[in-house]
Write an enzyme that holds these catalytic residues in place. Structure first.
Site, PDB file in Angstrom:
ATOM      1  N   GLY A  15      12.620 -30.664  -6.215  1.00  0.00           N
ATOM      2  CA  GLY A  15      11.877 -29.906  -7.224  1.00  0.00           C
ATOM      3  C   GLY A  15      12.550 -29.939  -8.588  1.00  0.00           C
ATOM      4  N   LYS A 108       6.557 -20.166  -6.093  1.00  0.00           N
ATOM      5  CA  LYS A 108       7.002 -19.483  -7.309  1.00  0.00           C
ATOM      6  C   LYS A 108       5.896 -19.088  -8.293  1.00  0.00           C
ATOM      7  CE  LYS A 108       7.475 -23.668  -9.937  1.00  0.00           C
ATOM      8  NZ  LYS A 108       8.084 -24.384 -10.994  1.00  0.00           N
ATOM      9  N   SER A 148      15.415 -14.646  -9.927  1.00  0.00           N
ATOM     10  CA  SER A 148      14.606 -14.781 -11.139  1.00  0.00           C
ATOM     11  C   SER A 148      14.676 -13.513 -11.974  1.00  0.00           C
ATOM     12  CB  SER A 148      13.163 -15.039 -10.708  1.00  0.00           C
ATOM     13  OG  SER A 148      12.306 -14.858 -11.801  1.00  0.00           O
ATOM     14  N   TYR A 172       5.593 -12.134  -5.800  1.00  0.00           N
ATOM     15  CA  TYR A 172       6.665 -13.142  -5.954  1.00  0.00           C
ATOM     16  C   TYR A 172       7.985 -12.473  -6.322  1.00  0.00           C
ATOM     17  CZ  TYR A 172       9.525 -16.555  -8.461  1.00  0.00           C
ATOM     18  OH  TYR A 172      10.578 -17.310  -8.912  1.00  0.00           O
ATOM     19  N   LYS A 176      11.832 -12.156  -4.271  1.00  0.00           N
ATOM     20  CA  LYS A 176      13.163 -12.490  -4.806  1.00  0.00           C
ATOM     21  C   LYS A 176      14.079 -11.272  -4.677  1.00  0.00           C
ATOM     22  CE  LYS A 176      12.497 -16.593  -5.626  1.00  0.00           C
ATOM     23  NZ  LYS A 176      13.316 -17.733  -5.332  1.00  0.00           N
ATOM     24  N   TYR A 200      17.378 -16.492 -12.979  1.00  0.00           N
ATOM     25  CA  TYR A 200      17.015 -17.443 -14.036  1.00  0.00           C
ATOM     26  C   TYR A 200      16.072 -16.789 -15.022  1.00  0.00           C
ATOM     27  CZ  TYR A 200      17.928 -20.854 -10.199  1.00  0.00           C
ATOM     28  OH  TYR A 200      18.418 -21.584  -9.148  1.00  0.00           O
ATOM     29  N   PHE A 201      16.285 -17.072 -16.293  1.00  0.00           N
ATOM     30  CA  PHE A 201      15.290 -16.737 -17.293  1.00  0.00           C
ATOM     31  C   PHE A 201      14.315 -17.931 -17.372  1.00  0.00           C
ATOM     32  CE2 PHE A 201      16.057 -12.461 -18.786  1.00  0.00           C
ATOM     33  CZ  PHE A 201      17.076 -12.152 -17.913  1.00  0.00           C
ATOM     34  N   ASN A 202      14.048 -18.542 -18.508  1.00  0.00           N
ATOM     35  CA  ASN A 202      13.018 -19.589 -18.505  1.00  0.00           C
ATOM     36  C   ASN A 202      13.604 -20.984 -18.640  1.00  0.00           C
ATOM     37  OD1 ASN A 202      11.623 -17.053 -19.123  1.00  0.00           O
ATOM     38  ND2 ASN A 202       9.851 -18.376 -19.239  1.00  0.00           N
ATOM     39  N   PHE A 242      -2.099 -15.623 -24.315  1.00  0.00           N
ATOM     40  CA  PHE A 242      -2.548 -14.340 -23.779  1.00  0.00           C
ATOM     41  C   PHE A 242      -1.971 -13.168 -24.576  1.00  0.00           C
ATOM     42  CE2 PHE A 242      -2.712 -17.376 -20.252  1.00  0.00           C
ATOM     43  CZ  PHE A 242      -4.047 -17.254 -19.902  1.00  0.00           C
TER      44      PHE A 242
HETATM   45  N1  NAD Z   1      10.818 -22.644 -12.702  1.00  0.00           N
HETATM   46  C1  NAD Z   1      11.034 -21.409 -13.103  1.00  0.00           C
HETATM   47  O1  NAD Z   1      10.626 -21.036 -14.197  1.00  0.00           O
HETATM   48  C2  NAD Z   1      11.818 -20.447 -12.238  1.00  0.00           C
HETATM   49  C3  NAD Z   1      12.252 -19.234 -12.801  1.00  0.00           C
HETATM   50  C4  NAD Z   1      12.979 -18.347 -12.006  1.00  0.00           C
HETATM   51  C5  NAD Z   1      13.271 -18.679 -10.690  1.00  0.00           C
HETATM   52  N2  NAD Z   1      12.831 -19.850 -10.169  1.00  0.00           N
HETATM   53  C6  NAD Z   1      13.158 -20.163  -8.779  1.00  0.00           C
HETATM   54  O2  NAD Z   1      13.826 -21.400  -8.754  1.00  0.00           O
HETATM   55  C7  NAD Z   1      13.529 -22.099  -7.559  1.00  0.00           C
HETATM   56  C8  NAD Z   1      13.068 -23.511  -7.883  1.00  0.00           C
HETATM   57  O3  NAD Z   1      11.991 -23.485  -8.782  1.00  0.00           O
HETATM   58  P1  NAD Z   1      11.372 -24.830  -9.358  1.00  0.00           P
HETATM   59  O4  NAD Z   1      10.776 -24.498 -10.662  1.00  0.00           O
HETATM   60  O5  NAD Z   1      12.346 -25.923  -9.243  1.00  0.00           O
HETATM   61  O6  NAD Z   1      10.192 -25.046  -8.325  1.00  0.00           O
HETATM   62  P2  NAD Z   1       9.709 -26.394  -7.616  1.00  0.00           P
HETATM   63  O7  NAD Z   1       8.408 -26.076  -6.979  1.00  0.00           O
HETATM   64  O8  NAD Z   1       9.760 -27.531  -8.584  1.00  0.00           O
HETATM   65  O9  NAD Z   1      10.828 -26.610  -6.513  1.00  0.00           O
HETATM   66  C9  NAD Z   1      10.789 -25.988  -5.258  1.00  0.00           C
HETATM   67  C10 NAD Z   1      11.059 -27.052  -4.212  1.00  0.00           C
HETATM   68  O10 NAD Z   1      11.008 -26.418  -2.927  1.00  0.00           O
HETATM   69  C11 NAD Z   1      10.183 -27.213  -2.088  1.00  0.00           C
HETATM   70  N3  NAD Z   1       9.561 -26.352  -1.059  1.00  0.00           N
HETATM   71  C12 NAD Z   1       8.619 -25.387  -1.239  1.00  0.00           C
HETATM   72  N4  NAD Z   1       8.293 -24.845  -0.059  1.00  0.00           N
HETATM   73  C13 NAD Z   1       9.045 -25.482   0.897  1.00  0.00           C
HETATM   74  C14 NAD Z   1       9.141 -25.370   2.300  1.00  0.00           C
HETATM   75  N5  NAD Z   1       8.405 -24.499   2.991  1.00  0.00           N
HETATM   76  N6  NAD Z   1      10.026 -26.175   2.941  1.00  0.00           N
HETATM   77  C15 NAD Z   1      10.777 -27.078   2.260  1.00  0.00           C
HETATM   78  N7  NAD Z   1      10.700 -27.221   0.923  1.00  0.00           N
HETATM   79  C16 NAD Z   1       9.861 -26.435   0.246  1.00  0.00           C
HETATM   80  C17 NAD Z   1       9.147 -27.829  -3.019  1.00  0.00           C
HETATM   81  O11 NAD Z   1       8.525 -28.980  -2.479  1.00  0.00           O
HETATM   82  C18 NAD Z   1      10.007 -28.149  -4.235  1.00  0.00           C
HETATM   83  O12 NAD Z   1      10.624 -29.406  -4.114  1.00  0.00           O
HETATM   84  C19 NAD Z   1      12.526 -21.248  -6.817  1.00  0.00           C
HETATM   85  O13 NAD Z   1      13.241 -20.493  -5.876  1.00  0.00           O
HETATM   86  C20 NAD Z   1      11.954 -20.359  -7.890  1.00  0.00           C
HETATM   87  O14 NAD Z   1      11.513 -19.152  -7.359  1.00  0.00           O
HETATM   88  C21 NAD Z   1      12.115 -20.741 -10.909  1.00  0.00           C
END
Ligand code: NAD
Length: 381
Positions: A15, A108, A148, A172, A176, A200-202, A242
């Site tokens: 991801g 997420k 998050s 969600y 967390k 994480y922030f953004n 928004f």
């Molecule tokens: N992107 C953001 O803005 C943000 C902000 C705060 C927190 N987060 C947290 O960071 C983490 C990663 O976010 P991201 O933006 O990289 O998301 P993403 O969707 O790009 O990455 C998540 C990965 O987990 C995999 N995945 C999902 N469900 C699965 C399962 N059941 N089994 C195996 N793999 C699975 C997905 O295929 C993906 O590769 C998450 O925990 C998210 O909650 C993200």
């Protein structure tokens, strides 16, 4: 001689965030990476590209053994299936064992979480229970968790400190928060356990090579990838903002954007800090839910600087040269006017520093998108 690197299991390393964390782990020279991913929201190509970047960046200095350790071992599997996780721990018994886990995989999307809460509880919570249970049985007790800023809900004070009360406003966010509570209890139960949650922030931008980046399936839920995709011709209807009547300088919501490479490096910093007992000595300042005796702590990963939606549109316009069509519509339920981190605790205790500025985030976001207008799809490697 086998590689001296420690094996780290990163769940969800294909991801957006996981791939950049994997790269920073490899580039640190300290870790090799194994991952489990079901590619629900990602593509296997991402892991191949991470290894290729690491090979290129470390190539000349790495020994032959070390070069082999730069390949990410990918287990296609589902974290909600216990056997899929356990297989990795079993296989690694003969490969020096797993040193620690960075648990990134999750669902997420805030809006979606209210529509399919059971799925969110299954993937984000039940799977974390399985993972912790297996880790405990295999005596792997070093944990870094992707939390998050959404756990803060509507903050009483901005910039937000870790000790602020946690009042998540979505399903969600609650998943967390619940995982954080669970980690605290697990750490309280056994002094061998050490866990750090990173709020994480953004996250924004991409690795400067433009070879890895954010490629969500479907319409991006986050602002920067949406703007980047618009600049390559997708979503011609333009951007809906928004609300423009929030108590912020230009009336649009303010967020704390942090370059993905800084955020990813924060995980390497957290892994390095885990063995240090002193960071866990005043845990009431680093959780938001009171003191605990165990080695559990949470840290903000942000830049400590707020940017409004319109400022981001302007910055992306400069980076991409694309003129955005922007329409203001009513406020969206659940949106918080301002979310900005106080990053001091991570700076002091993890040695973390968000070095990149907004121009670099937009430059790298655009570099990735313009080199990969269709994302990873259709790419050969
Ligand atoms: N992107 C953001 O803005 C943000 C902000 C705060 C927190 N987060 C947290 O960071 C983490 C990663 O976010 P991201 O933006 O990289 O998301 P993403 O969707 O790009 O990455 C998540 C990965 O987990 C995999 N995945 C999902 N469900 C699965 C399962 N059941 N089994 C195996 N793999 C699975 C997905 O295929 C993906 O590769 C998450 O925990 C998210 O909650 C993200």
């Amino acid at each position: 001689m086998p590689s001296q690197r420690k094996n780290i299991l990163i769940t969800g390393a294909a991801g957006y965030i996981g791939s950049h964390i994997a790269l920073c782990c490899l580039l640190s020279g300290e870790y090799s990476v194994v991952t489990i991913d079901n590619f629900h929201n990602s593509f296997p190509t991402a892991c191949k590209r991470v290894s290729a970047i690491a090979q290129r960046e470390l190539g000349a200095s790495a020994s032959d053994e070390d070069k082999k350790a730069l390949d990410i071992e990918v287990y296609r599997g589902d974290i909600t299936v216990k056997e899929d996780i356990e297989k990795i721990f079993k296989d690694y018994e003969s490969k020096g064992g797993i040193y620690g886990v960075i648990h990134v995989a999750a669902l997420k999307a805030v809006g979606e979480s209210g529509e399919i809460p059971i799925k969110y509880y299954d993937v984000n919570i039940a799977a974390t229970v399985h993972l912790l249970d297996i880790m405990d049985r295999y005596k792997v007790r070093n944990f870094v968790y992707s939390s998050s800023a959404t756990v803060y809900g509507v903050p009483e004070e901005v910039p937000i400190r870790e000790s602020a009360g946690l009042k998540p406003e979505s399903c969600y966010g609650r998943t967390k928060f619940m995982c954080e509570l669970m980690l605290r209890d697990v750490c309280d139960s056994n002094p061998e356990w050490r866990a750090i949650s990173l709020r994480y922030f953004n996250p924004a931008g991409a690795h400067p090579s433009g070879e890895i980046g954010e490629d969500p399936r479907g319409r991006p839920g986050n602002l920067l990838p949406l703007l980047a995709q618009m600049a390559v011709g997708k979503f011609p209807e333009g951007l809906k903002v928004f609300g423009n009547d929030y108590p912020t300088p230009d009336g649009t919501c303010v967020r704390d954007y942090i370059h993905i490479m800084d955020l990813a490096q924060g995980h390497v910093d957290a892994l390095a800090a885990l063995p240090k007992d002193d960071i866990f000595q005043n845990t009431d300042k680093g959780t938001g839910f009171g003191a605990s005796g165990g080695k559990y702590k949470a840290y903000n990963l942000g830049k400590g600087k707020g940017m409004s939606v319109l400022q981001m549109v302007d910055a992306m316009q400069k980076a991409s040269g694309f003129t955005y069509k922007v329409e203001t519509v009513g406020r969206r339920t659940g949106d918080v006017p301002e979310l900005v981190a106080n990053p001091e605790l991570a700076e002091k205790e993890l040695n973390f520093k968000a070095k990149h500025n907004l121009e670099e985030m937009c430059r790298d976001q655009w570099n990735w998108q313009s080199k990969n207008p269709q994302g990873y799809e259709g790419a050969s490697a």
